[in-house]
Design a protein around this motif. Structure first.
Motif, short mmCIF file in Angstrom:
data_model
loop_
_atom_site.label_atom_id
_atom_site.label_comp_id
_atom_site.label_asym_id
_atom_site.label_seq_id
_atom_site.Cartn_x
_atom_site.Cartn_y
_atom_site.Cartn_z
N ASP B 69 -1.64 -1.40 1.74
CA ASP B 69 -0.34 -1.04 1.15
C ASP B 69 0.79 -1.38 2.12
O ASP B 69 0.86 -0.77 3.21
N GLU B 110 -1.52 0.57 -4.72
CA GLU B 110 -1.69 -0.24 -3.52
C GLU B 110 -1.06 -1.63 -3.75
O GLU B 110 -0.48 -1.89 -4.81
N SER B 111 -1.24 -2.49 -2.74
CA SER B 111 -0.60 -3.82 -2.81
C SER B 111 -1.54 -4.87 -3.40
O SER B 111 -1.65 -5.99 -2.88
N HIS B 144 1.40 -1.61 -6.94
CA HIS B 144 2.87 -1.56 -6.91
C HIS B 144 3.42 -2.75 -7.69
O HIS B 144 2.85 -3.84 -7.63
N SER B 148 9.07 -4.55 -5.62
CA SER B 148 9.40 -3.16 -5.30
C SER B 148 9.98 -3.09 -3.89
O SER B 148 9.35 -3.56 -2.93
N GLN B 151 7.97 -2.18 -0.89
CA GLN B 151 7.03 -3.20 -0.43
C GLN B 151 7.76 -4.33 0.30
O GLN B 151 7.40 -4.72 1.40
#
Lengths: 374, 236
Positions: B69, B110-111, B144, B148, B151
């Motif tokens: 993340d 999470e990413s 995500h 965003s 991020q």
């Protein structure tokens, strides 16, 4: 689709899987007490109104969906289920889009568990290969190329109270109108049964346009299948090639099993000719398949035809295990090789007694089998 | 046979590229061990299945993108290998995979979309006769949204990231689309992910995608390496 869910009015009864399938997932289903085989295509996807695609991408998707539907419906429409030769084609009973995905439904089959068709009697082989040839003849009469003809796409069916087997031809997803194949990077098929022109087209040979891919592509595969069903193995070739079609494309000669009847060997040799125009039509081969004496293998494997059949350089294929002719893993997804049997394909279109269009005697699955001469 | 003919004869050559996008956050724990174990035996199983079909892969490359993340811990939000050639670079692959530890992630999501975007943008093989480009993504969490701020403000956030899911979909592409960076006939995406945004929507919209949904927070118990093997071996 999910196991236990309803897809339209089909209840999905097994966990969807891509076992044996490259471009779809599949599952079994039930509707009104009958069993079906349902295939979900990975492509195309029909865009949702709230799709993440841009308007231009949605336009492309709609165009692709329209082309996809046209191709499938044209094959479905061309095949008349009442045609005398259509009884052993396992064609779609339903084709639809639900949500963003396309689905095709066929009757569920319960194929016979026959591991070694080459050990059948000549009469059994005549019925098996004849029904396969009948199906192919119909497709070619309608100008349809099956496009992925191989033992895995043939399910063997044994009618009740019979020792004879008929061939049910499945998986028309790679079918196309003769001379109008999908683009070279999209065309389906299996390299083991691919024709020389199919290999060249797939590689983008500028000399091989779509018009070069005709029903003769199936005839090459049919020749290889005859050899397989009759002897238990594909023809031998130089081991530097990984398939018969590649060997023929490179100018190499295939070595046929010397036990083959001379007339059958000549027919197979013609079917696997490098030039599509040199391959005989199905009708001509079917006449030979009616002659049971041509289907018996010679007892003496040392009998060879000098100058026509060469010794195998690797000596491996002759003793290789037979191709999985009972087709436990067809590209459409496997129909179980065992299970409740025998029943007709989905129970609605059993192999029928009929008069063939060319006046040959009908192939009756009720005729008694003969002693195995294989 | 002249040179032009010989160019189009000979045996078909198959190239297989696989990118494994692996959620390496703390919640993946046990499943990460399973993914690692399968990844390490993957190429041998694939070769076995291909051999049974009478085919041989001429070139097999694997790449791993482990993700966590960016918003939680930008230092190790992405850990990745280049494409590693098998069997020559198997040791390098093994060392990397064995070194993955389930850690961080903070709260969900999470990413995962960043990892997917990096996979889409990978340097896929364009040569040989037939190609299969496979992305396999394992996660137990939603992702995500791309763009965003939590991020993108991370110092390690890749510059090449698409700014939205629509832009990422354009890079995935459909036949004949101009913005696609992947080869349509070669690509496949296998999603082992919960029925949470954006995975279910991707499964709905993206072509050549197989979706094996799991319950969020309940691991990926149903995933099987066979599904990945089938995707390659049955379609080449």
């Amino acid at each position: 689709m999910k196991q236990g869910s309803l897809l339209r009015d089909y209840l999905i009864t097994s966990k969807p899987t891509n076992d044996g399938a490259g471009k779809c997932v599949w599952a079994f289903a039930q509707r009104n007490g009958r069993e079906y085989f349902v295939k979900e295509f990975l492509e195309p996807k029909r865009p949702r109104p709230e799709s993440m695609a841009t308007p231009e991408t949605k336009r492309l998707q709609h165009a692709q969906c329209a082309a996809f539907e046209r191709r499938h419906r044209s094959v479905i429409r061309r095949i008349d289920p009442t045609d005398l030769d259509a009884g052993n084609l396992v064609t779609a009973v339903d084709f639809f889009c639900e949500g963003t995905r396309y689905y095709k439904v066929t009757n569920r089959l319960y194929p016979a568990n026959l591991a070694a068709p080459h050990r059948l009697t000549p009469h059994q082989k005549s019925v098996l290969l004849g029904t396969l040839g009948d199906s192919l003849r119909l497709l070619h009469r309608l100008d349809i190329v099956h496009g992925d003809l191989k033992p895995q796409n043939v399910l063997l069916h044994r009618p009740p109270d019979s020792d004879l087997y008929t061939a049910k031809l499945i998986d028309f997803d790679d079918a196309y109108v003769s001379g109008e194949p999908p683009e070279h990077d999209l065309i389906g098929g299996d390299h083991k049964y691919g024709a020389p022109e199919w290999f060249r087209y797939l590689r983008g040979d500028p000399a091989i346009g779509g018009d070069a891919l005709t029903t003769a592509v199936d005839l090459f595969a049919f020749g290889l299948m005859l050899h397989t069903y009759l002897t238990g193995a594909l023809p031998d070739h130089d081991p530097s090639h990984t398939s018969p079609g590649e060997a023929v494309n490179a100018g190499a000669e295939l070595q046929l099993d010397p036990r083959l009847d001379d007339r059958l060997a000549d027919a197979v040799r013609a079917l696997v000719a490098v030039a599509p125009a040199d391959r005989p039509k199905v009708n001509k081969v079917l006449r030979l398949l009616d002659d049971r004496s041509a289907l018996a293998l010679k007892a003496d494997p040392a009998v060879r035809r000098p100058g026509r059949v060469r010794a195998s350089p690797n000596g491996t294929s002759r003793s290789a295990p037979p191709q999985p002719t009972a087709a436990p893993q067809p590209a459409t997804g496997p129909q179980p090789a065992t299970g409740p049997q025998p029943t007709a394909a989905g129970g609605d279109r059993p192999t029928r007694l009929r008069i063939n269009l060319d006046g040959r005697a009908p192939r009756s699955p009720k005729r008694p089998p003969e002693k195995d001469e294989g | 046979m002249n040179s032009q003919q010989s160019q189009y004869s000979g045996n078909l050559k198959y190239a297989v590229d696989i990118v494994l996008c692996i959620d390496a956050t703390g919640s993946m724990g046990a499943i990460l061990d399973q993914v690692k174990e399968s990844a390490l035996s993957f190429h041998q199983r694939l070769n076995t299945v291909m051999g049974e079909k009478g085919k041989a892969i001429s070139q097999l490359r694997l790449k791993v993108i482990a993700f966590r993340d960016f918003g939680d811990h930008p230092d190790d939000a992405i850990e990745a290998t280049d494409f590693l050639l098998f069997p020559d670079q198997a040791t390098q692959f093994e060392r990397f995979v064995r070194g993955l530890r389930p850690t961080g992630g903070g709260d969900i999501p999470e990413s995962g979309l960043e990892a997917l975007a990096l996979a889409v943008q990978a340097p896929w093989e364009r040569g040989l006769d037939r190609r299969r480009h496979v992305i396999v993504l394992f996660t137990d969490a939603p992702a995500h949204p791309l763009g965003s701020p939590a991020q993108t403000r991370a110092y390690s956030y890749p510059r090449s990231m698409p700014r939205s899911i629509t832009e990422l979909f354009e890079q995935w592409g459909v036949p004949h689309s101009q913005g696609a960076v992947m080869e349509n006939s070669a690509k496949r995406l296998l999603l082992f992910a919960p029925e949470e945004p954006p995975w279910a929507q991707i499964a709905d919209d993206w072509n050549n995608t197989l979706y094996f949904p799991s319950e969020a927070g309940e691991g990926l118990e149903e995933w099987e390496m066979d599904e990945i093997i089938n995707t390659i071996a049955n379609s080449l």
